[in-house]
Scaffold this active site. Structure first.
Site, PDB file in Angstrom:
ATOM      1  N   ASP A 259       1.044  -1.085   0.092  1.00  0.00           N
ATOM      2  CA  ASP A 259      -0.170   0.027  -0.187  1.00  0.00           C
ATOM      3  C   ASP A 259       0.868   1.324  -0.219  1.00  0.00           C
ATOM      4  O   ASP A 259       2.262   1.126  -0.013  1.00  0.00           O
ATOM      5  CB  ASP A 259      -0.886  -0.006   1.171  1.00  0.00           C
ATOM      6  CG  ASP A 259      -2.464   0.731   0.975  1.00  0.00           C
ATOM      7  OD1 ASP A 259      -2.216   1.588   0.040  1.00  0.00           O
ATOM      8  OD2 ASP A 259      -3.228   0.502   1.471  1.00  0.00           O
TER       9      ASP A 259
HETATM   10  C1  BGC Z   1      -5.128   2.974  -0.119  1.00  0.00           C
HETATM   11  C2  BGC Z   1      -5.105   2.141  -1.197  1.00  0.00           C
HETATM   12  C3  BGC Z   1      -5.075   2.712  -2.556  1.00  0.00           C
HETATM   13  C4  BGC Z   1      -3.641   3.399  -2.359  1.00  0.00           C
HETATM   14  C5  BGC Z   1      -3.190   4.212  -3.680  1.00  0.00           C
HETATM   15  C6  BGC Z   1      -3.823   3.963  -0.157  1.00  0.00           C
HETATM   16  O1  BGC Z   1      -3.804   5.001   0.929  1.00  0.00           O
HETATM   17  O2  BGC Z   1      -5.153   2.644   1.284  1.00  0.00           O
HETATM   18  O3  BGC Z   1      -6.412   1.394  -0.949  1.00  0.00           O
HETATM   19  O4  BGC Z   1      -4.919   1.679  -3.319  1.00  0.00           O
HETATM   20  O5  BGC Z   1      -3.709   4.418  -1.470  1.00  0.00           O
HETATM   21  O6  BGC Z   1      -3.855   5.178  -3.953  1.00  0.00           O
END
Ligand code: BGC
Length: 721
Positions: free
Chosen positions: A289
């Site tokens: 993530d």
């Molecule tokens: C979120 C993810 C997301 C990623 C990219 C993160 O803050 O938890 O779900 O895919 O950002 O945008």
């Protein structure tokens, strides 16, 4: 599944790659923001945090700013992927650099969060899950893939398969609610819709299942918070939804931000290698993530960024989303032997495999500005968004006021009835302001006259009030946890004011999560849970309110009577030694009921259904159950028939109910149908104290009905054959 031809090409390429080029493939870069003064995204976030900039100013700056995609790094082979590069022209420009100007010409893979629509925003996932309709889930995923792929995107960070039992957690909006089976089926349908069975298609997206695992069980409903649970509960209630989505063929998996019993998922070898790769046979790509690898230092599990990179890569992480830890440290970690070269090669292979599977080596430019323009927000896409919204709205209360008769004089109250851009809900990064239609827009479009209720004016003369209450789009989603799920004082005051007029009131609730709707029940004659419905919000709401569409959606998460019921609100809780009762010393609250206000599976229709003649028998494969459902009203309607079971005596305490299957029955007035379910025997299995998966002989109760509370029962004396 591995393809011999692709594996050969991966090996050929690997043999030509330098250590630096291998490390470059592991790095996903975000675009830094180039403003009037050059600020990185991190600096902007810090300024928001310490108050030098408001969130609104930051938003404006980020969306208006140009992006620096670090072309020099790309040329030098230091970038394998981008996050959030939207637009085919810009993507092709970068792809040309990767393919033509790097030593080995390895194409980029471009990832973006396409969560509930790309340009054509559909209802938030929690809303769409209430349709209990795998075909709809797949079709809307297909539509968003067509749009996103046309905008130069190759992979979506979706579906989220996080079972979410606590509505305080803002990301419940992105889930299919509190049940494991529903989340699994939702994830599976989305994977199929995004990927199709041919990833080389120009309109296909690779799906990335997230957030592995149990992100939805954050303590206190607070985002990013700890997750700690028994291994049995983890296996029975949280893992199955990811497993189903992964086994549907998803080509990427994103570990969650949280720790799981003390080990952050980003460095959790048990999750990333033992369960995902060894047990499930996953051979796709894992991607962290955002910034999550670096955050292992904050967790206190890694000494520094280098240590975090070492742990993550060794645990089974392939790609680093934007933290830069891999880019900065993996070369040295391999040189010192702290990360084996074989592990690096595996990670690079997983990334290259997905690039080959998408056909990017042979066909790197999958869209252009013309295709892009033609793909977006077409009339057919708007029509599907409207259908999805109609099928997602849950009718929670109706004392006979709905459907509204044509010609009634309407008064419109509550600011959300007028604010079209709030209708998109959370995670709608490619939404264009003005695309959504509010209730007001829809009334205008249909030339239905209305008066607006103003706070400081006497109430207008009307036959019925339509009153919008609830949450705006930023009040749910990531980092939008709430301690209180009560309606705001302003909403309650508005409802009371309208009620006092003596005229009937329809409350239309917008929200990204279940809310405490007691005051709406007291003051409104009808309640429609509209969630955040997407671009066709207003028209779909009028379709339902005027009865052009008979509502059929059912809740996939219970609605609380009081905030303090969380997190013990979910329907499949286990039994206690002292179930709630009148006696004082039972498991309950002094100041609130234990039951939700609206239970799991609940939703009204403009017609009624009668259930009768339940039967259940054991078969070679499991249990076969049947029930007769009749439409006893005077309108055609769809009923979502739900089949639950209960294992009354087991070696570990089992849930009071567990959803085993469901089916949607479309019935004309008076029509009745026999609905059959075949529940495979594995559904009755569970983990004993020693983590053995067991299926017991003995009584199994089957409960079938239109929601978890109102069911008929049949018993089966189950014997292993
Ligand atoms: C979120 C993810 C997301 C990623 C990219 C993160 O803050 O938890 O779900 O895919 O950002 O945008």
């Amino acid at each position: 599944m591995k393809h011999p031809e692709i594996e050969k090409r991966i090996q050929d390429l690997l043999s030509k790659m330098t250590l630096e080029e291998k490390v470059g493939q592991l790095h996903q870069a975000g675009g830094s923001i180039v403003g009037a003064f050059d600020l990185s995204l991190e600096e902007i976030l810090t300024m928001v945090q310490d108050g030098r900039m408001t969130e609104e100013e930051a938003h404006k700056m980020i969306s208006n700013a140009k992006r620096d995609w670090h072309e020099d790094d790309l040329r030098a082979g230091r970038i394998g992927s981008y996050l959030g590069l939207v637009g085919s022209e810009e993507m092709n420009r970068m792809q040309h650099i990767a393919v033509e100007e790097t030593r080995l010409g390895i194409p980029l893979i471009n990832g973006f969060d396409v969560i509930h629509g790309f340009r054509t925003i559909t209802p938030i996932p929690l809303a769409e899950s209430c349709a209990w309709d795998t075909d709809l889930w797949e079709r809307t995923a297909r539509m968003s893939a067509e749009e996103a792929a046309a905008a130069g995107i190759h992979m979506t960070f979706s579906p989220m398969a996080d079972v979410s039992k606590d509505p305080r957690w803002g990301r419940i909006a992105e889930s299919a609610g509190e049940d494991a089976l529903l989340n699994g089926l939702y994830g599976e349908a989305k994977v199929k819709g995004y990927q199709t069975d041919d990833l080389t298609r120009h309109d296909a997206l690779a799906a990335c299942v997230k957030h592995f695992a149990a992100y939805g069980a954050a303590e206190g409903g607070r985002d990013y918070n700890r997750v700690d649970m028994s291994p049995q509960r983890f296996e029975e209630e949280y893992l199955p939804s990811y497993e189903r989505a992964v086994k549907a063929g998803a080509r990427a998996v994103m570990p969650a931000f949280n720790d799981l019993s003390g080990v952050p998922c980003s460095v959790n070898k048990k999750l990333l290698t033992d369960i995902l790769r060894r047990r499930w046979g996953f051979d796709g790509m894992t991607i962290s993530d955002a910034n999550a690898i670096a955050e292992c230092v904050n967790h206190g599990i890694a000494e520094d960024r280098r240590d975090a990179a070492r742990q993550a890569l060794n645990a089974g992480m392939d790609m680093d989303m934007t933290s830069g830890c891999f880019l900065d440290h993996v070369k040295e970690l391999v040189e010192t032997g702290e990360v084996p070269m074989e592990r690096l090669d595996e990670a690079v292979s997983d990334i290259l495999r997905l690039k080959f599977e998408l056909g990017l080596f042979d066909d790197p430019y999958r869209s252009g500005p013309e295709q892009e323009k033609a793909a977006m927000l077409t009339p057919a896409h708007r029509a599907l968004a409207r259908e999805a919204a109609q099928r997602s709205m849950v009718l929670l209360r109706n004392d006979g006021l709905l459907p509204l008769k044509a010609g009634l004089r309407i008064a419109l109250a509550g600011k959300l009835a007028f604010e079209k851009d709030e209708m998109s809900g959370t995670w709608a990064g490619s939404y264009q302001p003005g695309d959504c239609k509010s209730i007001q827009d829809a009334l205008d479009e249909e030339h239905i006259a209305y008066r607006a209720v103003a706070e400081d004016q006497p109430l207008p003369d009307c036959d019925v009030f339509l009153c919008a209450i609830g949450e705006g789009k930023n009040e749910s989603g990531e980092a939008a946890s709430r301690a209180s799920l009560e309606l705001t004082e302003a909403d309650i005051a508005l409802l009371k004011r309208l009620k006092e007029s003596g005229k009937p009131v329809v409350a239309v609730v917008f929200a990204g999560r279940p809310l405490c709707l007691g005051p709406a029940v007291e003051n409104a004659d009808a309640i429609l849970m509209a969630w955040h419905p997407g671009v066709e919000a207003g028209p779909a709401i009028l379709d339902v309110l005027y009865g052009r569409v008979n509502p059929s959606a059912k809740l996939t998460a219970g609605f609380p009577s009081a905030s303090g019921q969380c997190p013990s609100l979910y329907y499949d809780h286990i039994r206690t030694g002292r179930p709630a009762g009148k006696f004082k010393y039972t498991s309950k609250y002094l100041d609130a009921p234990v039951e939700p206000l609206f239970p799991f599976g609940f939703g009204l229709s403009y017609t009624s259904f009668r259930y009768s003649d339940i039967s259940a028998v054991q078969t070679g494969l499991g249990i076969h159950a049947e029930i007769t459902v009749q439409n006893i009203g005077d309108r055609a309607g769809d009923e979502i028939v739900q089949c639950y079971f209960r294992d009354p005596v087991a070696r570990r305490v089992r849930p009071v109910r567990k959803l085993a299957a469901f089916e949607k029955a479309a019935l004309r007035p008076g029509e009745s149908r026999r609905i059959a379910f075949d529940i495979p025997k594995a559904a009755f299995g569970y983990y004993d104290q020693d983590m053995n998966f067991v299926i017991d002989d003995g009584l199994i109760e089957i409960h079938i009905g239109g929601n978890v509370r109102d069911t008929l029962q049949a018993n089966v004396d189950y014997r292993s054959l």
